[in-house]
Design a protein around this motif. Sequence first.
Motif, PDB file in Angstrom:
ATOM      1  N   CYS A 289       6.192   7.534  -2.701  1.00 52.87           N
ATOM      2  CA  CYS A 289       5.440   6.507  -2.727  1.00 52.87           C
ATOM      3  C   CYS A 289       3.910   6.706  -2.603  1.00 52.87           C
ATOM      4  CB  CYS A 289       5.720   5.402  -1.567  1.00 52.87           C
ATOM      5  SG  CYS A 289       4.673   3.868  -1.387  1.00 52.87           S
ATOM      6  N   GLU A 290       3.549   7.688  -1.697  1.00 54.08           N
ATOM      7  CA  GLU A 290       2.013   8.016  -1.841  1.00 54.08           C
ATOM      8  C   GLU A 290       1.494   8.546  -3.129  1.00 54.08           C
ATOM      9  OE1 GLU A 290      -0.227   7.609   0.677  1.00 54.08           O
ATOM     10  OE2 GLU A 290       1.209   6.343   1.942  1.00 54.08           O
ATOM     11  N   LYS A 291       2.387   9.371  -3.926  1.00 55.12           N
ATOM     12  CA  LYS A 291       2.214   9.974  -4.903  1.00 55.12           C
ATOM     13  C   LYS A 291       2.079   8.947  -6.362  1.00 55.12           C
ATOM     14  CE  LYS A 291       2.545  14.614  -6.501  1.00 55.12           C
ATOM     15  NZ  LYS A 291       3.359  15.855  -6.633  1.00 55.12           N
ATOM     16  N   CYS A 292       3.207   8.295  -6.222  1.00 53.02           N
ATOM     17  CA  CYS A 292       3.467   7.287  -7.357  1.00 53.02           C
ATOM     18  C   CYS A 292       2.836   5.954  -7.262  1.00 53.02           C
ATOM     19  CB  CYS A 292       4.921   7.080  -7.458  1.00 53.02           C
ATOM     20  SG  CYS A 292       5.846   8.749  -7.935  1.00 53.02           S
ATOM     21  N   LYS A 293       2.569   5.456  -5.816  1.00 53.11           N
ATOM     22  CA  LYS A 293       1.817   4.215  -5.582  1.00 53.11           C
ATOM     23  C   LYS A 293       3.013   2.975  -6.019  1.00 53.11           C
ATOM     24  CE  LYS A 293      -1.917   5.853  -4.707  1.00 53.11           C
ATOM     25  NZ  LYS A 293      -1.704   7.073  -3.803  1.00 53.11           N
ATOM     26  N   CYS A 294       4.188   3.376  -5.887  1.00 53.42           N
ATOM     27  CA  CYS A 294       5.241   2.379  -6.092  1.00 53.42           C
ATOM     28  C   CYS A 294       6.570   2.784  -5.315  1.00 53.42           C
ATOM     29  CB  CYS A 294       5.687   1.919  -7.465  1.00 53.42           C
ATOM     30  SG  CYS A 294       6.112   3.240  -8.492  1.00 53.42           S
ATOM     31  N   VAL A 295       7.540   1.867  -5.217  1.00 51.19           N
ATOM     32  CA  VAL A 295       8.987   2.419  -4.832  1.00 51.19           C
ATOM     33  C   VAL A 295       9.702   1.044  -5.294  1.00 51.19           C
ATOM     34  CG1 VAL A 295      10.462   2.192  -2.864  1.00 51.19           C
ATOM     35  CG2 VAL A 295       8.173   3.101  -2.471  1.00 51.19           C
ATOM     36  N   PRO A 296      10.760   1.538  -5.947  1.00 51.53           N
ATOM     37  CA  PRO A 296      11.667   0.517  -6.678  1.00 51.53           C
ATOM     38  C   PRO A 296      12.418  -0.306  -5.674  1.00 51.53           C
ATOM     39  CG  PRO A 296      12.454   3.092  -7.168  1.00 51.53           C
ATOM     40  CD  PRO A 296      11.277   3.099  -6.126  1.00 51.53           C
TER      41      PRO A 296
ATOM     42  N   GLY B  52       0.562   1.026   4.405  1.00 55.89           N
ATOM     43  CA  GLY B  52       1.432  -0.071   4.968  1.00 55.89           C
ATOM     44  C   GLY B  52       2.217  -0.315   3.819  1.00 55.89           C
ATOM     45  N   PHE B  53       1.817  -0.443   2.753  1.00 56.85           N
ATOM     46  CA  PHE B  53       2.448  -0.729   1.580  1.00 56.85           C
ATOM     47  C   PHE B  53       4.120   0.110   1.512  1.00 56.85           C
ATOM     48  CE2 PHE B  53       3.791   0.356  -2.816  1.00 56.85           C
ATOM     49  CZ  PHE B  53       4.286  -0.799  -3.137  1.00 56.85           C
ATOM     50  N   CYS B  54       3.633   1.428   1.572  1.00 51.57           N
ATOM     51  CA  CYS B  54       4.723   2.429   1.649  1.00 51.57           C
ATOM     52  C   CYS B  54       5.596   2.346   2.730  1.00 51.57           C
ATOM     53  CB  CYS B  54       4.108   3.906   1.548  1.00 51.57           C
ATOM     54  SG  CYS B  54       3.286   4.368  -0.141  1.00 51.57           S
ATOM     55  N   ASP B  55       5.267   2.256   4.031  1.00 46.16           N
ATOM     56  CA  ASP B  55       5.896   1.999   5.113  1.00 46.16           C
ATOM     57  C   ASP B  55       6.757   0.973   4.965  1.00 46.16           C
ATOM     58  OD1 ASP B  55       4.752   4.301   6.090  1.00 46.16           O
ATOM     59  OD2 ASP B  55       3.429   3.049   7.474  1.00 46.16           O
ATOM     60  N   SER B  56       6.284  -0.189   4.449  1.00 43.95           N
ATOM     61  CA  SER B  56       7.167  -1.534   4.562  1.00 43.95           C
ATOM     62  C   SER B  56       8.246  -1.212   3.296  1.00 43.95           C
ATOM     63  CB  SER B  56       6.418  -2.640   4.477  1.00 43.95           C
ATOM     64  OG  SER B  56       5.685  -2.748   2.977  1.00 43.95           O
ATOM     65  N   LYS B  57       7.895  -0.676   1.990  1.00 46.37           N
ATOM     66  CA  LYS B  57       8.933  -0.784   1.096  1.00 46.37           C
ATOM     67  C   LYS B  57       9.786   0.420   1.328  1.00 46.37           C
ATOM     68  CE  LYS B  57       6.873  -3.295  -2.088  1.00 46.37           C
ATOM     69  NZ  LYS B  57       7.585  -4.543  -2.910  1.00 46.37           N
ATOM     70  N   CYS B  58       9.292   1.515   1.967  1.00 48.00           N
ATOM     71  CA  CYS B  58      10.566   2.424   2.262  1.00 48.00           C
ATOM     72  C   CYS B  58      11.490   2.041   3.279  1.00 48.00           C
ATOM     73  CB  CYS B  58       9.693   3.928   2.746  1.00 48.00           C
ATOM     74  SG  CYS B  58       8.821   4.652   1.297  1.00 48.00           S
ATOM     75  N   GLN B  59      11.183   0.985   4.391  1.00 47.64           N
ATOM     76  CA  GLN B  59      11.839   0.919   5.123  1.00 47.64           C
ATOM     77  C   GLN B  59      12.931   0.046   4.583  1.00 47.64           C
ATOM     78  OE1 GLN B  59      12.377   1.055   8.508  1.00 47.64           O
ATOM     79  NE2 GLN B  59      10.447   2.319   8.730  1.00 47.64           N
TER      80      GLN B  59
END
Length: 89
Positions: free
Chosen positions: A56-63, A29-36
Amino acid sequence: MKPGFAAIFLVCLVLISSSLFEVTMAGSGFCDSKCQVRCSKAGNKERCLKYCGICCEKCKCVPSGTYGNKNECPCYRDMKNTKGKPKCP
């Protein structure tokens, strides 16, 4: 005494596995919202969401933001495709 210990062990195992499942679901859910947010202005939104999700799944973060700011997440910034170009949008 052994059957009682086995039952307690089994209950503990179920509790631990269910809590790990919740963490995994929260992570996606974190990745989905950050990537949106990251891909909101992308020309090819499907492609952007796909690669952002992988990164995101690999790094656990999105700028933050829709472009740039990759120094906030060095793993995301440094991931390259097979041609040596940045993989993450």
